[in-house]
Write a protein that holds these residues in place. Structure first.
Motif, PDB file in Angstrom:
ATOM      1  N   LEU A 110      12.359  32.814  -9.389  1.00 21.82           N
ATOM      2  CA  LEU A 110      13.131  34.046  -9.278  1.00 21.82           C
ATOM      3  C   LEU A 110      12.623  35.024 -10.324  1.00 21.82           C
ATOM      4  O   LEU A 110      12.625  34.725 -11.522  1.00 21.82           O
ATOM      5  N   ARG A 111      12.182  36.199  -9.863  1.00 21.64           N
ATOM      6  CA  ARG A 111      11.750  37.240 -10.794  1.00 21.64           C
ATOM      7  C   ARG A 111      12.721  38.407 -10.749  1.00 21.64           C
ATOM      8  O   ARG A 111      13.058  38.903  -9.676  1.00 21.64           O
ATOM      9  N   ASN A 112      13.151  38.832 -11.934  1.00 22.59           N
ATOM     10  CA  ASN A 112      13.985  40.023 -12.084  1.00 22.59           C
ATOM     11  C   ASN A 112      13.331  40.894 -13.148  1.00 22.59           C
ATOM     12  O   ASN A 112      13.622  40.789 -14.335  1.00 22.59           O
ATOM     13  N   HIS A 113      12.357  41.706 -12.697  1.00 23.29           N
ATOM     14  CA  HIS A 113      11.584  42.602 -13.569  1.00 23.29           C
ATOM     15  C   HIS A 113      10.829  41.810 -14.629  1.00 23.29           C
ATOM     16  O   HIS A 113       9.838  41.174 -14.309  1.00 23.29           O
ATOM     17  N   ASP A 114      11.289  41.786 -15.877  1.00 21.23           N
ATOM     18  CA  ASP A 114      10.521  41.143 -16.939  1.00 21.23           C
ATOM     19  C   ASP A 114      10.993  39.718 -17.229  1.00 21.23           C
ATOM     20  O   ASP A 114      10.690  39.164 -18.282  1.00 21.23           O
ATOM     21  N   ARG A 115      11.724  39.111 -16.314  1.00 20.30           N
ATOM     22  CA  ARG A 115      12.193  37.733 -16.488  1.00 20.30           C
ATOM     23  C   ARG A 115      11.867  36.923 -15.240  1.00 20.30           C
ATOM     24  O   ARG A 115      12.082  37.389 -14.121  1.00 20.30           O
ATOM     25  N   ILE A 116      11.369  35.715 -15.441  1.00 18.37           N
ATOM     26  CA  ILE A 116      11.108  34.788 -14.344  1.00 18.37           C
ATOM     27  C   ILE A 116      11.744  33.452 -14.677  1.00 18.37           C
ATOM     28  O   ILE A 116      11.557  32.932 -15.789  1.00 18.37           O
ATOM     29  N   SER A 117      12.498  32.911 -13.729  1.00 21.31           N
ATOM     30  CA  SER A 117      13.046  31.562 -13.854  1.00 21.31           C
ATOM     31  C   SER A 117      12.384  30.698 -12.792  1.00 21.31           C
ATOM     32  O   SER A 117      12.305  31.099 -11.625  1.00 21.31           O
ATOM     33  N   VAL A 118      11.905  29.541 -13.195  1.00 17.29           N
ATOM     34  CA  VAL A 118      11.216  28.670 -12.248  1.00 17.29           C
ATOM     35  C   VAL A 118      11.696  27.238 -12.442  1.00 17.29           C
ATOM     36  O   VAL A 118      11.843  26.761 -13.567  1.00 17.29           O
ATOM     37  N   ILE A 119      11.974  26.569 -11.331  1.00 18.71           N
ATOM     38  CA  ILE A 119      12.430  25.188 -11.348  1.00 18.71           C
ATOM     39  C   ILE A 119      11.772  24.465 -10.192  1.00 18.71           C
ATOM     40  O   ILE A 119      11.430  25.080  -9.171  1.00 18.71           O
ATOM     41  N   GLY A 120      11.577  23.159 -10.345  1.00 21.75           N
ATOM     42  CA  GLY A 120      11.020  22.395  -9.239  1.00 21.75           C
ATOM     43  C   GLY A 120      10.165  21.248  -9.718  1.00 21.75           C
ATOM     44  O   GLY A 120      10.167  20.876 -10.900  1.00 21.75           O
ATOM     45  N   LEU A 121       9.419  20.689  -8.780  1.00 18.80           N
ATOM     46  CA  LEU A 121       8.561  19.540  -9.048  1.00 18.80           C
ATOM     47  C   LEU A 121       7.166  19.871  -8.555  1.00 18.80           C
ATOM     48  O   LEU A 121       6.989  20.321  -7.412  1.00 18.80           O
ATOM     49  N   VAL A 122       6.147  19.651  -9.417  1.00 16.98           N
ATOM     50  CA  VAL A 122       4.763  19.967  -9.069  1.00 16.98           C
ATOM     51  C   VAL A 122       3.899  18.740  -9.327  1.00 16.98           C
ATOM     52  O   VAL A 122       4.274  17.856 -10.103  1.00 16.98           O
ATOM     53  N   PRO A 123       2.725  18.655  -8.699  1.00 16.38           N
ATOM     54  CA  PRO A 123       1.828  17.520  -8.954  1.00 16.38           C
ATOM     55  C   PRO A 123       1.337  17.514 -10.399  1.00 16.38           C
ATOM     56  O   PRO A 123       1.031  18.562 -10.968  1.00 16.38           O
ATOM     57  N   ALA A 124       1.248  16.318 -10.972  1.00 16.84           N
ATOM     58  CA  ALA A 124       0.827  16.209 -12.371  1.00 16.84           C
ATOM     59  C   ALA A 124      -0.607  16.680 -12.560  1.00 16.84           C
ATOM     60  O   ALA A 124      -0.947  17.242 -13.597  1.00 16.84           O
ATOM     61  N   VAL A 125      -1.462  16.481 -11.537  1.00 19.60           N
ATOM     62  CA  VAL A 125      -2.852  16.889 -11.683  1.00 19.60           C
ATOM     63  C   VAL A 125      -2.973  18.401 -11.821  1.00 19.60           C
ATOM     64  O   VAL A 125      -3.887  18.911 -12.482  1.00 19.60           O
ATOM     65  N   GLN A 126      -2.048  19.124 -11.204  1.00 20.63           N
ATOM     66  CA  GLN A 126      -2.043  20.583 -11.343  1.00 20.63           C
ATOM     67  C   GLN A 126      -1.383  20.995 -12.648  1.00 20.63           C
ATOM     68  O   GLN A 126      -1.849  21.895 -13.341  1.00 20.63           O
ATOM     69  N   GLY A 127      -0.281  20.348 -12.974  1.00 19.76           N
ATOM     70  CA  GLY A 127       0.389  20.606 -14.234  1.00 19.76           C
ATOM     71  C   GLY A 127       1.349  21.771 -14.169  1.00 19.76           C
ATOM     72  O   GLY A 127       1.015  22.823 -13.628  1.00 19.76           O
ATOM     73  N   ILE A 131       0.991  26.591 -14.146  1.00 20.52           N
ATOM     74  CA  ILE A 131       1.744  27.527 -13.305  1.00 20.52           C
ATOM     75  C   ILE A 131       2.544  28.483 -14.176  1.00 20.52           C
ATOM     76  O   ILE A 131       2.581  29.694 -13.929  1.00 20.52           O
ATOM     77  N   VAL A 132       3.183  27.961 -15.211  1.00 16.53           N
ATOM     78  CA  VAL A 132       3.977  28.806 -16.097  1.00 16.53           C
ATOM     79  C   VAL A 132       3.082  29.823 -16.812  1.00 16.53           C
ATOM     80  O   VAL A 132       3.459  30.990 -16.982  1.00 16.53           O
ATOM     81  N   ASP A 146      11.246  28.024 -18.098  1.00 13.88           N
ATOM     82  CA  ASP A 146      10.518  26.934 -17.452  1.00 13.88           C
ATOM     83  C   ASP A 146      11.422  25.713 -17.273  1.00 13.88           C
ATOM     84  O   ASP A 146      11.877  25.121 -18.245  1.00 13.88           O
ATOM     85  N   MET A 147      11.668  25.347 -16.017  1.00 15.91           N
ATOM     86  CA  MET A 147      12.397  24.110 -15.712  1.00 15.91           C
ATOM     87  C   MET A 147      11.601  23.266 -14.724  1.00 15.91           C
ATOM     88  O   MET A 147      12.166  22.545 -13.906  1.00 15.91           O
ATOM     89  N   LEU A 148      10.268  23.384 -14.786  1.00 16.15           N
ATOM     90  CA  LEU A 148       9.411  22.614 -13.893  1.00 16.15           C
ATOM     91  C   LEU A 148       9.240  21.184 -14.398  1.00 16.15           C
ATOM     92  O   LEU A 148       9.178  20.942 -15.610  1.00 16.15           O
ATOM     93  N   GLN A 149       9.151  20.253 -13.470  1.00 15.01           N
ATOM     94  CA  GLN A 149       8.829  18.863 -13.760  1.00 15.01           C
ATOM     95  C   GLN A 149       7.569  18.510 -12.981  1.00 15.01           C
ATOM     96  O   GLN A 149       7.188  19.210 -12.034  1.00 15.01           O
ATOM     97  N   SER A 150       6.912  17.417 -13.363  1.00 11.32           N
ATOM     98  CA  SER A 150       5.701  17.005 -12.661  1.00 11.32           C
ATOM     99  C   SER A 150       5.792  15.534 -12.291  1.00 11.32           C
ATOM    100  O   SER A 150       6.529  14.761 -12.913  1.00 11.32           O
TER     101      SER A 150
END
Length: 641
Positions: A110-127, A131-132, A146-150
């Motif tokens: 979610l982007r609101n101008h100068d703020r981005i919130s991100v959550i989810g699960l991504v592959p560890a090889v990508q890291g 992305i952040v 940043d609330m991403l997990q891998s």
């Protein structure tokens, strides 16, 4: 005792330090307990009893076994709403009904101008860090929560392309929400206007990676309406809603329901926008419509809080007085009513051609003819300049004579009438000292509303207006926007009228087919890159293998022909079906001719299978009951002979 006096300040300091440390420890313990209690309450309300919460100072540890990956991400999102994501540590494992399952990689940003919130699960090889970092590089000083997990699992096909596309969307749109999985991308965003939405949607679809289902939900912010206008007419031609404004969906529905009860049954529109002049606007409009419907004829107009009710002489004076008195006493505060019963009704008498007038006509080619009277040379020059600016200097013809005896305010009325006419695709406006009549056609469903607002704002709430604007969907650029479905329909309409044909036994397009391909290419160039299947079909004459090969070559020839005509063909697939899908009888010459064809259609994604809930399935209980003597039984089958 005197010997102890030098040490007294140190003793006081030591006691104070001990008290401070003790207070800090007590406060930290209180915060830990409160944080743990808040999280446990939140998880209990969400029925996530499997989450275990532990605190260590300001840090919060989450553990447990989630029923699936979706539940694990939901728990993290819920915890992030209670404490800052930087304080969270989790060792939650996702488990299916038969052990640990492969994770579902997903990103919610979610982007609101100068703020981005991100959550989810991504592959560890990508890291997650990569992305952040790319999100943080979108703009200087942008903050990323940043609330991403891998997870150490293989990268699914299409995942990297989907992430690149999502980051591109976040870069281009200052307010947007993007959801990414392998094979599916969902975008929600605010755009400046309907026109901007149409252009942006086309660009996003054209840039979408192949194999991805892209779902776009783009919304334009509510316009600011000034003045806030409503206009409703009951006359010998029937009922007409010429202008309508509302603050929200509920108010719009309330107003339109009142209009329908008053007899309107055509297509009704009501603009939702900001600028409502009074909190009880919808109630006031509803009361006005009910009053006019009770009188049976007349015009009701609202311009902000000014209300004008006019009825013809056919309405009895006593009935009119009673209705006006009832409306005056029931209108909310801040609304001012002006009521008039005309005798006779000017709309029902013959026109007096001696009265001064100004008429402007806009034809379908965009040419404007202005004829009638203007007060002096200065005003004629102002009208010419205004018309040139609105319609183009090459399109305007002015044939108005000068008349210094015209009523006051004539020039303002003339400019207002031209401004209203400019909202139409074609039409005319007739202006006299006592009223303005405007008729025409527009591709904007809100044109009648806009025209009435312009006239009311320029001429006053009590101005006598007759607005008859017809909406034509064929002229609406939004309704005619090249959506994938509309492009498919247009291409198929061309193929239904004229076939793409080839030389016998060949994949060489014949001369007539080149014109058909030109027409299809012109359509597809407006549509951008689309996932299309170009299917080749043959009749049943000859060997099946030969027919299949020939149909494949013909489908490929069509795509190559479109490529030569500068059509984006990256999303197209050639598929030869040979003689397998006939649409007519191959036993006749006409049937064989119909079966030799090229078809072009959208490649639609397969519907996602419904997700199974292993936990709910495990709770299902099937109880076998034994019938008793009171239960109804089926009749016994007859015994075999």
């Amino acid at each position: 005792m005197p010997r102890l006096i030098p040490y007294l300040p140190w003793a006081v300091f030591a006691v104070a330090a001990f008290v401070a440390v003790l207070a800090a420890a007590l406060l930290a313990g209180t915060l830990e307990r409160q944080t743990r209690a808040d999280l446990e309450t939140a998880f209990a309300e969400a029925r996530m009893d499997w989450v275990e919460v532990a605190t260590d100072g300001l840090r919060v540890h989450l553990s447990g076994t989630a029923p699936d990956e979706r539940a694990r991400l939901t728990a993290l999102r819920l915890a992030g709403g209670v404490v800052h994501s930087a304080r969270l540590r989790d060792t939650i494992e996702a488990q299916g009904a038969a052990g640990v399952v492969s994770p579902v990689f997903r990103i919610e940003a979610l982007r609101n101008h100068d703020r981005i919130s991100v959550i989810g699960l991504v592959p560890a090889v990508q890291g997650a860090g990569a992305i952040v970092e790319r999100m943080a590089a979108i703009e200087d000083e942008i903050a990323v929560a940043d609330m991403l997990q891998s997870a150490d699992h293989p990268v699914p096909p299409g995942w990297e392309q989907a992430v690149d596309y999502a980051l591109g969307v976040l870069t281009a749109l200052p307010v947007a929400q993007v959801s990414v999985t392998a094979g599916r991308i969902e975008v929600q965003a605010l755009v400046a206007s309907d026109a901007a939405r149409q252009q942006l949607e086309s660009e996003l679809r054209a840039a979408a990676p192949r194999g991805q289902v892209v779902i776009l939900d783009l919304e334009a912010p509510r316009p600011i309406l000034s003045p806030y206008t409503f206009r409703f007419v009951l006359d010998e031609d029937g009922t007409r809603l010429e202008a309508c404004a509302a603050d929200n969906d509920d108010d719009r529905d309330r107003i339109l329901s009142a209009v329908r009860r008053a007899g309107a049954n055509e297509r009704l529109t009501c603009t939702i926008g900001m600028g409502m002049p009074a909190p009880r606007w919808a109630q006031a409009v509803e009361l006005g419509v009910e009053t006019l419907a009770g009188l049976g004829a007349g015009t009701l107009g609202f311009s902000d809080t000014d209300v004008a009710l006019r009825v013809p002489a056919t309405v009895a004076q006593a009935e009119f007085d009673r209705a006006v008195g009832r409306l005056e006493t029931r209108l909310p505060e801040a609304f001012t009513l002006t009521a008039e019963r005309r005798e006779p009704d000017p709309d029902s008498v013959a026109e007096d051609d001696t009265l001064p007038e100004l008429r402007a006509t806009l034809d379908t080619e965009g040419r404007v003819l202005i004829a009638g009277r203007l007060p002096d040379e200065r005003i004629r020059g102002a009208v010419t300049a205004f018309a040139n600016a609105r319609f183009g200097s090459e399109a305007v013809t002015l044939e108005a004579r000068l008349d210094p005896e015209l009523p006051s305010g004539w020039s303002v009325r003339a400019l207002t009438a031209l401004e209203a006419l400019a909202e139409l695709n074609s039409g005319s406006v007739l202006m006299r000292a006592d009223r303005v009549d405007l008729t025409g056609i527009s591709g904007n469903p809100e044109a009648s509303d806009r025209v009435t607002r312009i006239l009311s704002d320029g001429l006053g709430a009590d101005a006598r207006l007759a607005v008859r604007v017809r909406y034509d969907e064929e002229l609406d650029p939004v309704a005619q926007a090249p959506t994938p479905e509309r492009c498919e329909s247009r291409v198929q309409a061309v193929l239904a009228a004229r076939k793409i044909t080839f030389a016998p036994g060949s994949a060489q397009l014949d001369s007539d087919s080149r014109a058909v391909l030109d027409e299809i290419a012109e359509i597809l160039r407006e549509c951008g890159e689309l996932p299309l299947e170009v299917a080749g079909h043959t009749d049943s004459q000859g060997r099946a293998e030969t027919n299949q090969r020939l149909s494949q070559e013909r489908a490929e020839a069509v795509i190559n022909g479109l490529l030569e005509r500068r059509v984006l063909v990256a999303g197209m697939v050639a598929q030869g079906y040979g003689q397998d899908n006939p649409i007519a009888d191959n036993a006749t010459a006409a049937g064989r001719e119909a079966n030799r064809r090229i078809e072009i259609s959208l490649i639609r994604p397969e519907p996602e299978p419904a997700a199974r809930d292993a936990e709910l399935e495990a709770q299902l209980v099937f109880e076998v009951q034994t019938p008793d003597a009171d239960d109804t039984r089926p009749r016994a089958r007859p015994a075999p002979n």
